[in-house]
Design an enzyme around this catalytic site. Structure first.
Site, PDB file in Angstrom:
ATOM      1  N   CYS A  24       0.812  -1.219   0.000  1.00  0.00           N
ATOM      2  CA  CYS A  24       0.000   0.000   0.000  1.00  0.00           C
ATOM      3  C   CYS A  24       0.844   1.268   0.000  1.00  0.00           C
ATOM      4  O   CYS A  24       0.630   2.177  -0.805  1.00  0.00           O
ATOM      5  CB  CYS A  24      -0.986  -0.010   1.164  1.00  0.00           C
ATOM      6  SG  CYS A  24      -0.233  -0.064   2.805  1.00  0.00           S
ATOM      7  N   HIS A  29      -1.986   0.833   7.228  1.00  0.00           N
ATOM      8  CA  HIS A  29      -2.483   0.736   5.853  1.00  0.00           C
ATOM      9  C   HIS A  29      -2.838   2.125   5.348  1.00  0.00           C
ATOM     10  O   HIS A  29      -3.288   2.976   6.119  1.00  0.00           O
ATOM     11  CB  HIS A  29      -3.709  -0.188   5.808  1.00  0.00           C
ATOM     12  CG  HIS A  29      -4.139  -0.554   4.436  1.00  0.00           C
ATOM     13  ND1 HIS A  29      -3.340  -1.245   3.561  1.00  0.00           N
ATOM     14  CD2 HIS A  29      -5.290  -0.297   3.766  1.00  0.00           C
ATOM     15  CE1 HIS A  29      -3.995  -1.419   2.410  1.00  0.00           C
ATOM     16  NE2 HIS A  29      -5.177  -0.843   2.510  1.00  0.00           N
ATOM     17  N   HIS A  88      -6.093   1.208  -3.196  1.00  0.00           N
ATOM     18  CA  HIS A  88      -5.076   0.726  -2.258  1.00  0.00           C
ATOM     19  C   HIS A  88      -4.616  -0.662  -2.660  1.00  0.00           C
ATOM     20  O   HIS A  88      -5.209  -1.292  -3.530  1.00  0.00           O
ATOM     21  CB  HIS A  88      -5.645   0.706  -0.831  1.00  0.00           C
ATOM     22  CG  HIS A  88      -6.792  -0.243  -0.670  1.00  0.00           C
ATOM     23  ND1 HIS A  88      -6.730  -1.366   0.110  1.00  0.00           N
ATOM     24  CD2 HIS A  88      -8.037  -0.244  -1.218  1.00  0.00           C
ATOM     25  CE1 HIS A  88      -7.885  -2.012   0.062  1.00  0.00           C
ATOM     26  NE2 HIS A  88      -8.698  -1.349  -0.733  1.00  0.00           N
TER      27      HIS A  88
END
Length: 171
Positions: free
Chosen positions: A77, A131, A143
């Site tokens: 990510c 994340h 993502h």
């Protein structure tokens, strides 16, 4: 000269550890299925916002690979975020999601815009950012999912509402 060689080796060994804190198990690179590529209308976006979203969308389908940031080959990510912003803005963002969150200016969720970053705590610690994604409109973000690779998700799904920490704008 030996010091430079040792430092180079150390950097190579540490770099993969600076990505997002997610499981290495569910890699999209296993060849089982390809994630669908969504078409997104960017006609209403202008300037840098449009360029960021357009570039981010070209990463769709890239398999998940921890510690990597190679469009089409493998990324995590934070690697995708670094790659997108490097290409579009020439800005060198930090390599991991926690440092990216610190680097960004805070933005209220109701004021989020395409190109802003969204941060989540998806690891064991529910308060630790692990994340990151890039907003592509007012509810969707792109993502790198550990299981599906680079995909588009809804910020309003229960999982992302539960793990959401904050939004940020790259200065």
């Amino acid at each position: 000269m030996k010091l430079i060689t040792r430092l180079s080796v150390l950097v190579i060994l540490i770099l993969p550890l600076t990505g997002c804190h997610t499981s290495k198990k569910g890699s999209a690179g296993s060849g089982k299925s390809h994630p669908k590529v969504e078409t997104v209308n960017v006609k209403n976006l202008k300037g840098e916002e449009r360029k960021i979203v357009e570039e981010a969308l070209t990463w769709q389908g890239t398999p998940y690979k921890y510690g990597a940031s190679n469009k089409g080959k493998g990324t995590d990510c934070s690697g995708m975020v670094v790659g997108v912003f490097s290409k579009v803005t020439d800005k060198k963002l930090p390599r991991n999601s926690r440092e990216q969150a610190d680097y960004c200016r805070p933005v209220k969720k109701k004021s989020i815009r395409p190109g802003d970053l969204v941060f989540f705590a998806t690891g064991k610690d529910p308060k630790r950012i692990s994340h990151v994604g890039i907003m592509i409109d007012d509810t969707r973000f792109i993502h790198a999912s550990t299981k599906k690779g680079v995909i588009i998700s809804e910020l309003t799904t229960p999982y992302y509402e539960r793990t959401f920490i904050k939004c940020g704008r790259v200065p």
